[in-house]
Scaffold this motif. Structure first.
Motif, PDB file in Angstrom:
ATOM      1  N   LEU A   6       0.825  -1.205   0.000  1.00  0.00           N
ATOM      2  CA  LEU A   6       0.000   0.000   0.000  1.00  0.00           C
ATOM      3  C   LEU A   6       0.865   1.264   0.000  1.00  0.00           C
ATOM      4  CD1 LEU A   6      -2.773  -1.027   2.583  1.00  0.00           C
ATOM      5  CD2 LEU A   6      -2.963  -0.915   0.087  1.00  0.00           C
ATOM      6  N   ILE A   7       1.935   1.229   0.793  1.00  0.00           N
ATOM      7  CA  ILE A   7       2.831   2.394   0.845  1.00  0.00           C
ATOM      8  C   ILE A   7       3.539   2.584  -0.493  1.00  0.00           C
ATOM      9  CG2 ILE A   7       4.856   3.373   1.989  1.00  0.00           C
ATOM     10  CD1 ILE A   7       4.020   1.818   4.495  1.00  0.00           C
ATOM     11  N   ILE A 218       2.895   7.341  10.704  1.00  0.00           N
ATOM     12  CA  ILE A 218       3.777   6.556  11.572  1.00  0.00           C
ATOM     13  C   ILE A 218       3.024   5.886  12.712  1.00  0.00           C
ATOM     14  CG2 ILE A 218       4.442   8.211  13.357  1.00  0.00           C
ATOM     15  CD1 ILE A 218       6.881   6.149  11.262  1.00  0.00           C
ATOM     16  N   SER A 219       1.789   6.351  12.982  1.00  0.00           N
ATOM     17  CA  SER A 219       1.011   5.758  14.060  1.00  0.00           C
ATOM     18  C   SER A 219       0.509   4.353  13.725  1.00  0.00           C
ATOM     19  CB  SER A 219      -0.178   6.663  14.399  1.00  0.00           C
ATOM     20  OG  SER A 219      -1.036   6.780  13.275  1.00  0.00           O
ATOM     21  N   SER A 220       0.439   4.032  12.442  1.00  0.00           N
ATOM     22  CA  SER A 220      -0.070   2.717  12.048  1.00  0.00           C
ATOM     23  C   SER A 220       0.922   1.904  11.227  1.00  0.00           C
ATOM     24  CB  SER A 220      -1.369   2.882  11.247  1.00  0.00           C
ATOM     25  OG  SER A 220      -1.155   3.711  10.120  1.00  0.00           O
ATOM     26  N   VAL A 221       2.087   2.474  10.928  1.00  0.00           N
ATOM     27  CA  VAL A 221       3.080   1.784  10.092  1.00  0.00           C
ATOM     28  C   VAL A 221       4.443   1.867  10.767  1.00  0.00           C
ATOM     29  CG1 VAL A 221       4.199   1.684   7.835  1.00  0.00           C
ATOM     30  CG2 VAL A 221       1.809   2.362   7.993  1.00  0.00           C
ATOM     31  N   ARG A 224      10.488   1.179   9.486  1.00  0.00           N
ATOM     32  CA  ARG A 224      11.227   0.429   8.476  1.00  0.00           C
ATOM     33  C   ARG A 224      10.340   0.140   7.260  1.00  0.00           C
ATOM     34  NH1 ARG A 224      14.112  -4.744  10.728  1.00  0.00           N
ATOM     35  NH2 ARG A 224      14.798  -3.084  12.149  1.00  0.00           N
ATOM     36  N   THR A 225       9.075  -0.197   7.507  1.00  0.00           N
ATOM     37  CA  THR A 225       8.143  -0.453   6.410  1.00  0.00           C
ATOM     38  C   THR A 225       7.910   0.809   5.603  1.00  0.00           C
ATOM     39  OG1 THR A 225       7.035  -2.135   7.757  1.00  0.00           O
ATOM     40  CG2 THR A 225       5.857  -1.334   5.828  1.00  0.00           C
ATOM     41  N   LEU A 226       7.750   1.925   6.302  1.00  0.00           N
ATOM     42  CA  LEU A 226       7.539   3.203   5.614  1.00  0.00           C
ATOM     43  C   LEU A 226       8.765   3.582   4.792  1.00  0.00           C
ATOM     44  CD1 LEU A 226       5.711   5.634   5.166  1.00  0.00           C
ATOM     45  CD2 LEU A 226       6.663   6.662   7.234  1.00  0.00           C
ATOM     46  N   LEU A 227       9.942   3.356   5.346  1.00  0.00           N
ATOM     47  CA  LEU A 227      11.181   3.666   4.642  1.00  0.00           C
ATOM     48  C   LEU A 227      11.297   2.839   3.368  1.00  0.00           C
ATOM     49  CD1 LEU A 227      13.993   5.029   4.546  1.00  0.00           C
ATOM     50  CD2 LEU A 227      14.853   3.126   5.914  1.00  0.00           C
ATOM     51  N   LEU A 228      11.061   1.529   3.477  1.00  0.00           N
ATOM     52  CA  LEU A 228      11.144   0.658   2.298  1.00  0.00           C
ATOM     53  C   LEU A 228      10.080   1.029   1.263  1.00  0.00           C
ATOM     54  CD1 LEU A 228      11.803  -2.835   3.931  1.00  0.00           C
ATOM     55  CD2 LEU A 228      13.375  -1.537   2.501  1.00  0.00           C
TER      56      LEU A 228
END
Length: 435
Positions: A6-7, A218-221, A224-228
């Motif tokens: 999704l990101i 960032i409250s739900s992710v 590291r996932t957001l960065l990738l």
């Protein structure tokens, strides 16, 4: 990691729907082709220029040596003084005056010949004139010594050693040039891609951080996932833009060259060489080129180019993202950019000044394993023949370093993404790694 697709999708769609992204995607090829067309047009105009050169030969040695060409017209002068010849050349539409005085010896003559012009003449023009004068003077010098210059020319033998590998594969003298072109183009392309799209990732992180959107995400992710997701999404957007650029540039260049009759190679040294080496010479060059292209490990080159291209970009993209998370504005990134750019710049210099001279030397091999330089250096080495096991080890080290770097970058990202109003120092960033 469930949110990663999704990101990635969000980052990709955000980038490709951005107005500036769309404008630059279609405007950049137009600018590139426009510059190409302008340079080609100006080159054609420059090549159509006819230079008129007056020659005052008081020695009488070079009377029949200067033959006019479509772009160079020689006018032989006689019976006038050099000062009068200079005034005529200066006041008329004459590019320059070549003055050859009368001397007692050829040795003295070689030091007295002068070329007068309004400004400094081009190197190619002076080389042509000097070569013509030198050939004639050397011929006369041999005659003075009682040596027949024509006999010497007939006795001269040109040697071009055949090139062949230990396995029996034939190569040609153009081989190194073709390998250098491919390796240099691959390394430089990766270098530019990292800088352009690495900055795009960094700006994206800074924008989300300053707009406080990141606090909601960032409250739900996980960081590291957001960065990738940002790295992969921006990478896909960059690849999309790059493919569009390639297609549009090829189409536009074909249209421009056919509509306006622009010859991009007109007047270039290679074109002139090919025109002068008619029949057998041109055919031999083409045969050598095709032979070398057939000898290149094309499949290996393509696969390794993709792997090193992806691995190198992902490695540096994680660094750009962490820098974006550590600062509040793009102006604050300057202090952190130098450590990122230095390995890239070093890789380019090592590639062009070391790999070209000795692609299998110790320096070339060492830098082809260091993950921050291997994408550029190894890509430049592969065309010269690198064992597959060395390539695989280098790829493994590159991707392993990327995974480790994502772990470090995520720690910086996790803390820095929520830090506002303060410029971090290297000491503070090092502390973030311990959290």
């Amino acid at each position: 990691m469930n949110h990663l697709p999704l990101i990635i999708k969000r980052e990709y769609l955000t980038k490709v729907r951005n107005k500036s992204f769309i404008v630059m995607t279609f405007l950049s090829p137009l600018i590139f082709v426009g510059i190409f067309a302008l340079v080609a047009y100006l080159s054609n105009i420059n090549n159509d220029t006819v230079r008129k050169i007056s020659v005052l030969d008081e020695s009488g040695i070079f009377v029949n040596e200067f033959n006019s060409t479509p772009h160079m017209q020689y006018n032989m002068l006689s019976g006038i003084q050099v000062q009068d010849a200079k005034k005529i050349a200066e006041n008329g539409e004459i590019y320059g005056l070549l003055y050859i005085p009368k001397t007692e010896s050829l040795d003295e003559l070689s030091k007295k010949i002068t070329f007068y012009s309004e400004d400094s003449p081009s190197l190619s023009l002076m080389n042509d004139i000097n070569n013509l004068l030198e050939d004639r003077v050397n011929t006369l010098k041999l005659k003075e010594a009682g040596i027949d210059s024509e006999t010497i020319r007939n006795l001269h033998i040109n040697i071009s050693a055949n090139q062949e590998t230990f396995q029996g594969k034939e190569t040609s003298k153009l081989g190194s040039g073709l390998k250098l072109i491919f390796g240099g183009a691959a390394g430089y392309l990766l270098f530019m891609f990292i800088i352009i799209y690495g900055n795009m990732i960094m700006r994206s992180v800074i924008e989300e951080k300053t707009s406080r959107v990141i606090e909601v995400i960032i409250s739900s992710v996980k960081p590291r996932t957001l960065l990738l997701g940002k790295i992969f999404g921006t990478t896909l957007a960059g690849i999309t833009q790059f493919i569009v650029w390639v297609v549009l540039i090829m189409v536009l260049m074909t249209v421009v060259t056919s509509l306006f009759g622009i010859d991009a190679s007109a007047g270039s040294p290679s074109q002139q060489v090919l025109e002068n080496s008619v029949n057998g010479g041109t055919q031999q060059i083409m045969q050598d080129v095709m032979l070398e292209i057939n000898n290149l490990p094309v499949t290996n080159l393509i696969i390794m180019f993709i792997l090193f291209f992806i691995g190198g970009y992902l490695l540096y993209a994680s660094l750009y993202a962490s820098v974006g998370a550590a600062v509040d504005s793009e102006t604050d990134t300057q202090q952190f950019m130098m450590p990122i750019l230095m390995p890239l710049i070093l890789a380019v210099y090592v590639g062009f000044f070391t790999v070209i001279d000795n692609p299998h030397g110790a320096v070339s091999q060492v830098f082809s394993y260091i993950p921050f330089t291997s994408p550029v250096v190894m890509l430049m080495r592969i065309p010269f023949g690198v064992p597959l096991w060395q390539q695989l080890i280098s790829v493994f080290i590159l991707f392993a370093t990327f995974i480790a770097m994502v772990w470090f970058a995520a720690k910086i990202y996790r803390v820095g993404i929520l830090m506002y109003g303060k410029k971090p120092t290297y000491k503070e960033i090092f502390k973030w790694l311990k959290y």
